[in-house]
Structures are given as structure tokens and as C-alpha cells.
Write a protein that holds these residues in place. Structure first.
Motif, PDB file in Angstrom:
ATOM      1  N   SER A  21      52.595 -37.707  44.929  1.00  0.00           N
ATOM      2  CA  SER A  21      52.911 -38.557  43.780  1.00  0.00           C
ATOM      3  C   SER A  21      52.596 -37.881  42.452  1.00  0.00           C
ATOM      4  O   SER A  21      53.199 -38.212  41.425  1.00  0.00           O
ATOM      5  N   GLU A  75      55.725 -36.516  40.825  1.00  0.00           N
ATOM      6  CA  GLU A  75      56.884 -37.407  40.881  1.00  0.00           C
ATOM      7  C   GLU A  75      57.167 -38.057  39.528  1.00  0.00           C
ATOM      8  O   GLU A  75      56.283 -38.183  38.681  1.00  0.00           O
ATOM      9  N   ARG A  94      61.154 -43.393  43.100  1.00  0.00           N
ATOM     10  CA  ARG A  94      60.370 -42.239  42.694  1.00  0.00           C
ATOM     11  C   ARG A  94      60.892 -40.993  43.406  1.00  0.00           C
ATOM     12  O   ARG A  94      61.280 -41.050  44.579  1.00  0.00           O
ATOM     13  N   THR A  95      60.892 -39.886  42.690  1.00  0.00           N
ATOM     14  CA  THR A  95      61.364 -38.630  43.252  1.00  0.00           C
ATOM     15  C   THR A  95      60.578 -37.484  42.637  1.00  0.00           C
ATOM     16  O   THR A  95      59.949 -37.633  41.588  1.00  0.00           O
ATOM     17  N   LYS A  96      60.613 -36.344  43.311  1.00  0.00           N
ATOM     18  CA  LYS A  96      59.891 -35.189  42.804  1.00  0.00           C
ATOM     19  C   LYS A  96      60.566 -34.655  41.535  1.00  0.00           C
ATOM     20  O   LYS A  96      61.783 -34.660  41.414  1.00  0.00           O
TER      21      LYS A  96
END
Length: 229
Positions: free
Chosen positions: A198, A201, A209-211
Motif C-alpha cells: 500500500s 499505491e 487502488r493501484t501501484k
């Protein structure tokens, strides 16, 4: 050299980022989680992954058959266990996967007895690394590092860094690591590597949520700077 693991990979964009930035490890979560993927999804993603990056499969209280089924689909380099798996389970798993797959045991910082237990050299033939996490894996919450050296039964030097010279493990540190605090936390306890999810992110417009490429890049640059120094 401090190693970097980016965990909770769920989509092709993240794979593309990692192929450019080249952490040592990525993690696919097969346990129940908002970042959980199936073995088939992980296989499709890993087909596009740089072959120099090692793949970690994250499990929690899965049976050995369930773990082996995933390994038969996607060739994991490491199995990371986050549940109540005991020494007997890990011994059976080790016999089943052989030397080609390493076993890491994740332990909560509050699980004092198990940290002390598995830090003993008599368990070094069952597990290849300990990963120390917070009470809520994947939450992004940092925790106090004050007692890690003592729990791992190693001395600390005058800077309060862990001296792992005589420890059977070169442990990974997880829990609330971000590009902003990575250097400080690494300096505090001298881990072999860090495990981040996280902390790198961002939240998309739709709330998912994404990197983040920029956050991963910043994190890895700061870790690499420590390695140079």
C-alpha cells in the motif's frame, strides 16, 4: 544489498512498471484480500514479467495441496506463509516443494513468542526467511521497531541497528513502509529486504487502488542509494 519486494500485484500496468524499475521480488496474493488474484490471473501476469524478478506467492492457512496446485500453475520462487502454519506444516511443505522453492514465514510484530521461536537456528532448515509485519498486513500501518533486535536474538550497535551477523535469518521488514520512511526504517533495523504494497499505491478516480510508477521508482531509488553508501 537491501532487496525490494513489491507485493499485491493485480494488473498488467503494474507488471509493466516493475519490468522497468526491476525490484528483486514481486508478490501475488492468493489469500483472501482486496489484492487477491487467482493462479490463472497470476500466470497471465507473470508471463509478461522480466525473468530476473523473483515471484512470491502469499498464502494464509491454505492446505499444502492448495499451495501445490498454485505452484503447478505458476512457477513460484517463494511461498510466503501468513497464517497459523506450524513447524510440522512447514516441514511437510518443504518436503513437497523441494529445494527449488523457498519458504518465508510472516510474523506479526505482536506475536512475540513465535518471533523468538522461529528466530532460533533450529528452524533454519524449515524456513528460508522471516518476514516481520504489523498486526494488519496490507493496511499500510507502520509499527514501532524498538524491540526487533531483541526479538530476533541479535545485538544492536551504538546506532541501534540490528547486528545480524550471527542470526540464522536475514529478515524482511514489512508494514507501513513508504518512499518517505523507507531509509529511516532500514537504517533502524538493518533488514535484508523490505516488502511494500500500500505504501506505493494511489487511489484512482473510481476509488480503486493501484501501484504508482512514481512511488515505486522513488522507493527503489532511495533503497539503491542506501546500497551504494
Amino acid at each position: 544489498m537491501i532487496q525490494v519486494k513489491i507485493c499485491g500485484i493485480t494488473n498488467k500496468n503494474e507488471i509493466d512498471y516493475l519490468n522497468i524499475l526491476k525490484p528483486e521480488y514481486i508478490g501475488f496474493v492468493f489469500a483472501k484480500s482486496k489484492r487477491q488474484v487467482t493462479s490463472e490471473e497470476a500466470k497471465q501476469l507473470s508471463n509478461n514479467l522480466d525473468k530476473e524478478i523473483k515471484i512470491v506467492g502469499v498464502f494464509k492457512d491454505s492446505s499444502i495441496d492448495e499451495i501445490l496446485e498454485v505452484i503447478n500453475t505458476i512457477p513460484l520462487n517463494i511461498v510466503q506463509l501468513h497464517g497459523k502454519e506450524d513447524a510440522n506444516f512447514m516441514s511437510s511443505l518443504k518436503a513437497s516443494v523441494g529445494e527449488s522453492v523457498s519458504i518465508w514465514k510472516a510474523l506479526s510484530i505482536s506475536d512475540v513468542e513465535n518471533i523468538k521461536k522461529y528466530a532460533d537456528s533450529k528452524y533454519s532448515d524449515l524456513i528460508d526467511n522471516i518476514l516481520i509485519d504489523g498486526d494488519k498486513p496490507g493496511s499500510g500501518e507502520a509499527f514501532s521497531l524498538e524491540n526487533i533486535c531483541k526479538l530476533l536474538k541479535v545485538d544492536s550497535n551504538k546506532k541501534n541497528n540490528c547486528d545480524l551477523t550471527n542470526s540464522p535469518y536475514s529478515f524482511f521488514l514489512a508494514g507501513g513502509i513508504t518512499p518517505e520512511n523507507a531509509a529511516e526504517r532500514i537504517e533502524k533495523v538493518n533488514p535484508f529486504g523490505i516488502d511494500v504494497s500500500s505504501g506505493v499505491e494511489i487511489t484512482n478516480e473510481d476509488g480503486t487502488r493501484t501501484k504508482s510508477f512514481e512511488k515505486i521508482r522513488s522507493l527503489i531509488e532511495k533503497v539503491r542509494a542506501i546500497n551504494v553508501n
